[in-house]
Design a protein around this motif. Structure first.
Motif, PDB file in Angstrom:
ATOM      1  N   ASN A   1       0.846  -1.182   0.000  1.00 40.67           N
ATOM      2  CA  ASN A   1       0.000   0.000   0.000  1.00 40.67           C
ATOM      3  C   ASN A   1       0.889   1.242   0.000  1.00 40.67           C
ATOM      4  OD1 ASN A   1      -2.335   1.462   0.021  1.00 40.67           O
ATOM      5  ND2 ASN A   1      -2.686   1.254   2.223  1.00 40.67           N
ATOM      6  N   PRO A   2       1.324   1.695  -1.175  1.00 42.02           N
ATOM      7  CA  PRO A   2       2.351   2.738  -1.216  1.00 42.02           C
ATOM      8  C   PRO A   2       1.822   4.142  -0.930  1.00 42.02           C
ATOM      9  CG  PRO A   2       1.722   2.152  -3.420  1.00 42.02           C
ATOM     10  CD  PRO A   2       0.896   1.300  -2.504  1.00 42.02           C
ATOM     11  N   ILE A   3       1.081   4.281   0.142  1.00 43.73           N
ATOM     12  CA  ILE A   3       0.637   5.610   0.560  1.00 43.73           C
ATOM     13  C   ILE A   3       1.101   5.767   1.995  1.00 43.73           C
ATOM     14  CG2 ILE A   3      -1.341   7.134   0.939  1.00 43.73           C
ATOM     15  CD1 ILE A   3      -2.869   5.505  -1.129  1.00 43.73           C
ATOM     16  N   GLY A   4       1.994   6.673   2.210  1.00 40.94           N
ATOM     17  CA  GLY A   4       2.520   6.855   3.559  1.00 40.94           C
ATOM     18  C   GLY A   4       3.704   7.782   3.486  1.00 40.94           C
ATOM     19  N   ALA A   5       4.476   7.830   4.553  1.00 44.03           N
ATOM     20  CA  ALA A   5       5.594   8.747   4.598  1.00 44.03           C
ATOM     21  C   ALA A   5       6.526   8.514   3.419  1.00 44.03           C
ATOM     22  CB  ALA A   5       6.346   8.562   5.913  1.00 44.03           C
ATOM     23  N   GLY A   6       6.711   9.542   2.609  1.00 46.54           N
ATOM     24  CA  GLY A   6       7.653   9.467   1.494  1.00 46.54           C
ATOM     25  C   GLY A   6       7.149   8.728   0.287  1.00 46.54           C
ATOM     26  N   GLU A   7       6.000   8.044   0.433  1.00 44.96           N
ATOM     27  CA  GLU A   7       5.515   7.247  -0.689  1.00 44.96           C
ATOM     28  C   GLU A   7       4.219   7.827  -1.243  1.00 44.96           C
ATOM     29  OE1 GLU A   7       5.151   3.292   0.746  1.00 44.96           O
ATOM     30  OE2 GLU A   7       7.313   2.934   0.714  1.00 44.96           O
ATOM     31  N   SER A   8       4.111   7.791  -2.537  1.00 41.73           N
ATOM     32  CA  SER A   8       2.912   8.298  -3.189  1.00 41.73           C
ATOM     33  C   SER A   8       2.621   7.414  -4.385  1.00 41.73           C
ATOM     34  CB  SER A   8       3.152   9.737  -3.631  1.00 41.73           C
ATOM     35  OG  SER A   8       2.285  10.057  -4.688  1.00 41.73           O
ATOM     36  N   PRO A   9       1.342   7.218  -4.717  1.00 40.39           N
ATOM     37  CA  PRO A   9       1.030   6.419  -5.911  1.00 40.39           C
ATOM     38  C   PRO A   9       1.625   6.998  -7.184  1.00 40.39           C
ATOM     39  CG  PRO A   9      -0.940   6.743  -4.577  1.00 40.39           C
ATOM     40  CD  PRO A   9       0.121   7.621  -3.999  1.00 40.39           C
ATOM     41  N   SER A  10       1.947   8.296  -7.156  1.00 37.90           N
ATOM     42  CA  SER A  10       2.510   8.886  -8.369  1.00 37.90           C
ATOM     43  C   SER A  10       3.961   8.452  -8.577  1.00 37.90           C
ATOM     44  CB  SER A  10       2.432  10.408  -8.306  1.00 37.90           C
ATOM     45  OG  SER A  10       3.253  10.882  -7.278  1.00 37.90           O
ATOM     46  N   LEU A  11       4.554   7.821  -7.565  1.00 37.17           N
ATOM     47  CA  LEU A  11       5.957   7.409  -7.670  1.00 37.17           C
ATOM     48  C   LEU A  11       6.087   5.905  -7.914  1.00 37.17           C
ATOM     49  CD1 LEU A  11       7.340   9.605  -4.765  1.00 37.17           C
ATOM     50  CD2 LEU A  11       7.579  10.025  -7.199  1.00 37.17           C
ATOM     51  N   ILE A  12       4.983   5.263  -8.267  1.00 34.08           N
ATOM     52  CA  ILE A  12       5.026   3.829  -8.560  1.00 34.08           C
ATOM     53  C   ILE A  12       5.807   3.594  -9.850  1.00 34.08           C
ATOM     54  CG2 ILE A  12       3.607   1.855  -9.293  1.00 34.08           C
ATOM     55  CD1 ILE A  12       1.434   2.908  -7.371  1.00 34.08           C
ATOM     56  N   GLN A  13       6.740   2.661  -9.798  1.00 33.70           N
ATOM     57  CA  GLN A  13       7.537   2.357 -10.974  1.00 33.70           C
ATOM     58  C   GLN A  13       7.205   1.000 -11.561  1.00 33.70           C
ATOM     59  OE1 GLN A  13       9.919   4.754 -12.075  1.00 33.70           O
ATOM     60  NE2 GLN A  13       8.663   5.848 -10.599  1.00 33.70           N
ATOM     61  N   LYS A  14       6.804   0.076 -10.701  1.00 36.47           N
ATOM     62  CA  LYS A  14       6.537  -1.280 -11.194  1.00 36.47           C
ATOM     63  C   LYS A  14       5.414  -1.874 -10.353  1.00 36.47           C
ATOM     64  CE  LYS A  14       9.874  -4.566 -10.899  1.00 36.47           C
ATOM     65  NZ  LYS A  14       9.510  -5.815 -10.256  1.00 36.47           N
ATOM     66  N   VAL A  15       4.543  -2.593 -11.010  1.00 33.37           N
ATOM     67  CA  VAL A  15       3.441  -3.253 -10.314  1.00 33.37           C
ATOM     68  C   VAL A  15       3.654  -4.760 -10.418  1.00 33.37           C
ATOM     69  CG1 VAL A  15       0.935  -3.538 -10.199  1.00 33.37           C
ATOM     70  CG2 VAL A  15       1.905  -1.361 -10.952  1.00 33.37           C
ATOM     71  N   ASN A  16       3.678  -5.428  -9.277  1.00 33.06           N
ATOM     72  CA  ASN A  16       3.795  -6.883  -9.265  1.00 33.06           C
ATOM     73  C   ASN A  16       2.419  -7.441  -8.965  1.00 33.06           C
ATOM     74  OD1 ASN A  16       6.788  -6.651  -9.254  1.00 33.06           O
ATOM     75  ND2 ASN A  16       6.398  -5.815  -7.221  1.00 33.06           N
TER      76      ASN A  16
END
Lengths: 384, 209
Positions: free
Chosen positions: A326-341
């Motif tokens: 769940n890449p929403i949190g400190a320093g992480e944003s869905p806009s910074l997703i590079q790869k989806v597994n």
């Protein structure tokens, strides 16, 4: 005498020997036939499961790899007047629990990211999947511009009130020149309007475009093939008369000198699992694909588990963090997703007695448009 | 004499009209069985081919997955282009056939920091940590005692990255192109009773993105 003897036929002993040999042969053949039937059953089950998994993975791979095409890398800023939704149809059915675009605080603009991770919201109405209870299922929403429907073939005049648009055809020779053409716009489709003016002063020629306003609007009516309606109170909560980023803002920006309005149909594609109930009977779960404000359609049967993890750039450390659920949190944003597994588990509907064949398929998809950096349009070498 | 001759001839005629003898029938059955067995053998080959279809599908997807991760790393600039090479050439991708371990912190498979895979429940995967997944067992329900673990321990992955020469006719024909590499990813697997099978994908990667 001889003649008579030769007409006696088989003796009892001969008959017994012959029939027992015949019986043995028939038994062996029957068991071989049974083995063959079992194998056929197994092969049918496997083929069915593989076909479903292949369909599921290929469709999701296509939509995820297109994520971010034609929209700003940081996501699209939506209206501050309300919280926009995804994964809902025109009848008000929302397929994904909590399907709203992430926003930092109430009243502030929410952002439409190229990928909306839906950790733990993978089953419609949080229904229990009998074959895999207690497992986490996630949904995923991919957003991109649909270049297959050439809205660039049209002009859009938006009145100041910002609730409708008049559509004109730029070149009637190019088909489709009708918004109602097959595969064209439908009520519930989302259109991204962008207003740009030439010149940013960066280059000597000053011809590069600056974006002045952008808005996502939901089509609520198509009165004719030259008109679209964007009434407030739409199913996905995009059309507002107040707040920032509404159609009226686009209308006023478009009235500026040299302004150019461009439009593209957005594809907001959500994948989730559904446990259909028909006539009071719970059926096997299936993978659903839902686009914009339209009804969801099933794309693969008997998918019992759907999971995603994301490789995302942590903006505080600048490094890639792999396999985040769940890449929403400190320093992480869905806009910074590079790869989806992604992981998909399937089972066969056909059961041999009580035995279904299960298998899984996992793969990874690079979100090319989200990590893409056009080094040719940049005056700096940040991309290198 | 005459009578006898005739009766003998008649008798012979009758003998021939008696149909097959038991021996003849048995021989016929044996011949038939051999023929049918041959047909069944070909059927078994067909079943075996279908059984490997599952692994084929997984292998194909694993090849694409490894390829995707390299392009992602290039696009996100998390690794310099020079690192897109085998370890023996100063890069980060381990040479030779490797087990299907999971991507480490870098999100790239086939690199030195690969880690042992875990199941959804957090248990270590068998076969040295090769990718695995727990599937429902005979009862068709996941999370019960009869769950089975499907391991990809019989798979191996080879990532080979080679230099690319400028094509004939170009100004630097024959020289190494510093901005392009050729990636060859091979996934092989073995399965009892079947010959080893492998899937290979070739791709070119440029330093530009």
């Amino acid at each position: 005498m001889r003649m008579n003897k030769s007409q006696h036929g088989f003796s009892l002993l001969e008959l017994l020997v012959a029939s027992s040999i015949g019986l043995t042969v028939i038994l062996v053949m029957t068991s071989l036939f049974k083995t063959g039937m079992d194998a056929t059953m197994k092969v049918t089950q496997r083929a069915e499961t593989q076909q479903n998994l292949r369909a599921a993975v290929q469709l999701m791979t296509k939509d995820i790899s297109l994520a971010g095409g034609g929209i700003p890398s940081g996501g699209l800023q939506l209206s501050s007047a309300g919280v926009s939704k995804f994964g809902c149809n025109q009848a008000g059915t929302c397929y994904v629990t909590g399907g709203t675009y992430p926003n930092s605080a109430t009243g502030s603009p929410n952002y439409m990211y190229a990928i909306e991770p839906g950790f733990g919201t993978g089953v419609q109405n949080a229904a229990v999947i009998t074959a895999a209870p207690g497992q986490t299922n996630s949904s995923i929403t991919s957003v991109y511009c649909d270049y297959n429907f050439p809205l660039s073939n049209f002009t859009f005049a938006i009145p100041a009130a910002g609730t409708s648009a008049t559509v004109g055809v730029i070149n009637a020779a190019i088909t489709p020149n009708n918004i109602l053409a097959p595969g064209g716009l439908q009520v519930g489709d989302l259109i991204l309007f962008t207003v740009s003016t030439p010149g940013n002063g960066k280059s000597a020629s000053g011809t590069s475009l600056v974006q002045n306003a952008a808005v996502v609007a939901e089509v609520t009516g198509i009165p004719s093939n030259t008109a679209l309606t964007f009434a407030t109170g739409d199913a996905l909560n995009f059309n507002f008369a107040t707040g920032t980023n509404n159609l009226a803002a686009v209308a006023s920006a478009a009235a500026g000198a040299g302004a150019q309005t461009s439009a593209c149909r957005l594809q907001v594609v959500t994948y989730f699992l559904q446990v259909p109930v028909a006539g009071g009977t719970v059926q096997t779960p299936r993978l659903m694909r839902q686009v914009n404000g339209l009804n969801a359609v099933p794309v693969a049967d008997n998918i019992i588990n759907l999971q995603f993890t994301y490789d995302v750039i942590d903006s505080t450390t600048g490094t890639v963090v792999a396999n985040q659920q769940n890449p929403i949190g400190a320093g992480e944003s869905p806009s910074l997703i590079q790869k989806v597994n992604l992981w998909v588990m399937g089972t066969s509907l056909t059961t041999d007695g009580n035995r279904a064949q299960n298998m899984y398929l996992a793969t990874a998809v690079s979100t090319r448009d989200m990590s893409f950096c056009n080094s040719y349009s940049s005056s700096t070498t940040a991309c290198q | 004499m005459m009578q006898k001759k005739i009766s003998k001839a008649q008798a012979g005629k009758r003998d021939r009209e008696n149909g097959f003898s038991l021996i003849e029938v048995m021989i016929a059955i044996v011949v038939m069985s051999v023929g049918i067995l041959a047909v069944i053998a070909s059927f078994a080959t067909a079943v075996a081919a279908t059984q490997s279809a599952e692994e084929d599908l997984i292998a194909r997807q694993k090849v694409l997955e490894a390829m995707e991760s390299i392009y992602t790393a290039r696009n996100s600039q998390q690794i310099p282009f020079a690192a897109v090479a085998n370890v023996s050439n100063g890069g980060i991708f381990v040479d030779g056939a490797q087990p299907l371990l999971c991507a480490g912190a870098d999100g790239l498979v086939g690199t030195g920091d690969d880690v042992a895979c875990k199941t959804q429940a957090g248990a270590n995967c068998p076969d040295g940590g090769a990718e695995c997944m727990v599937l429902p067992g005979n009862d068709g329900i996941l999370g019960t005692a009869d769950d089975v673990t499907m391991s990809l321990g019989n798979f191996s992955r080879t990532i080979a990255i080679n230099t690319v020469l400028y094509p004939a006719g170009s100004p630097n024909a024959g020289q190494v192109n510093p901005n392009m590499m050729a990636i060859t990813i091979t996934i092989s697997y073995t399965k009892a009773g079947l010959p080893a099978r492998s899937f290979t994908a070739n791709g070119l990667i440029s330093s530009y993105h």
